[in-house]
Design an enzyme around this catalytic site. Structure first.
Site, PDB file in Angstrom:
ATOM      1  N   HIS A 134      35.877  37.963  41.308  1.00 60.57           N
ATOM      2  CA  HIS A 134      37.337  38.136  41.290  1.00 60.57           C
ATOM      3  C   HIS A 134      37.776  38.906  42.525  1.00 60.57           C
ATOM      4  CE1 HIS A 134      38.409  42.366  40.507  1.00 60.57           C
ATOM      5  NE2 HIS A 134      37.219  42.451  39.959  1.00 60.57           N
ATOM      6  N   CYS A 135      39.052  38.741  42.854  1.00 54.55           N
ATOM      7  CA  CYS A 135      39.640  39.467  43.976  1.00 54.55           C
ATOM      8  C   CYS A 135      40.967  40.059  43.510  1.00 54.55           C
ATOM      9  CB  CYS A 135      39.794  38.545  45.184  1.00 54.55           C
ATOM     10  SG  CYS A 135      40.852  37.124  44.858  1.00 54.55           S
ATOM     11  N   HIS A 136      41.952  40.079  44.366  1.00 52.27           N
ATOM     12  CA  HIS A 136      43.242  40.666  44.021  1.00 52.27           C
ATOM     13  C   HIS A 136      44.199  39.636  43.427  1.00 52.27           C
ATOM     14  CE1 HIS A 136      45.933  44.069  44.095  1.00 52.27           C
ATOM     15  NE2 HIS A 136      46.881  43.311  44.584  1.00 52.27           N
ATOM     16  N   GLY A 188      43.234  35.895  43.521  1.00 49.17           N
ATOM     17  CA  GLY A 188      42.524  34.683  43.119  1.00 49.17           C
ATOM     18  C   GLY A 188      41.878  33.859  44.209  1.00 49.17           C
ATOM     19  N   TYR A 192      42.672  40.606  39.839  1.00 50.77           N
ATOM     20  CA  TYR A 192      43.009  41.977  39.482  1.00 50.77           C
ATOM     21  C   TYR A 192      44.484  42.132  39.107  1.00 50.77           C
ATOM     22  CZ  TYR A 192      43.126  47.022  39.440  1.00 50.77           C
ATOM     23  OH  TYR A 192      43.291  48.327  39.049  1.00 50.77           O
TER      24      TYR A 192
END
Length: 119
Positions: A81-83, A85, A110
């Site tokens: 995962h990132c901030h 997508g 996130y």
């Protein structure tokens, strides 16, 4: 080898995995400054630009650097995962290209986690 579409996991699926799975490896691919502002509990920080190298490390080296066991290629519960997508999707694609065919992206990322967790 044909390119596989990025597999995605929903907030609800991730929440259930976090609650029940001992084998989940949740990888946060954001940069350090983003992670310092908050993270999903239980996630391991491996910045996107280091994902390929991390997945190619020997298991002992991976554990020494990241504090968790390197997932086997057939790991059923490997989630990136990132901030927002996109970077999580890139990391998932990189993992799949290296043989982690079950790797998935938490597309809500996130931002969705933060919104749903109410923090």
């Amino acid at each position: 080898m044909a390119s596989t579409a990025t597999k995605e996991i929903s907030y609800e699926e991730l929440k259930a995995l976090l609650a029940k799975s001992q084998n989940l490896l949740l990888v946060d691919v954001r940069n350090k400054e983003e992670v310092d502002k908050g993270r999903i509990p239980g996630s391991v920080h491996i910045p996107l630009d280091l994902v390929e190298a991390a997945l190619e490390m020997q298991p002992e080296e991976f554990k020494a650097k990241y504090g968790v066991n390197k997932p086997p290629l057939d790991a059923p519960e490997l989630v990136f995962h990132c901030h927002m997508g996109r970077r999580g999707g890139v990391a998932t694609d990189k993992a799949q290209e290296r043989g982690y065919l079950n790797a998935r992206n938490y597309a809500g990322a996130y931002l969705e986690w933060l919104a749903k967790e109410g923090k």
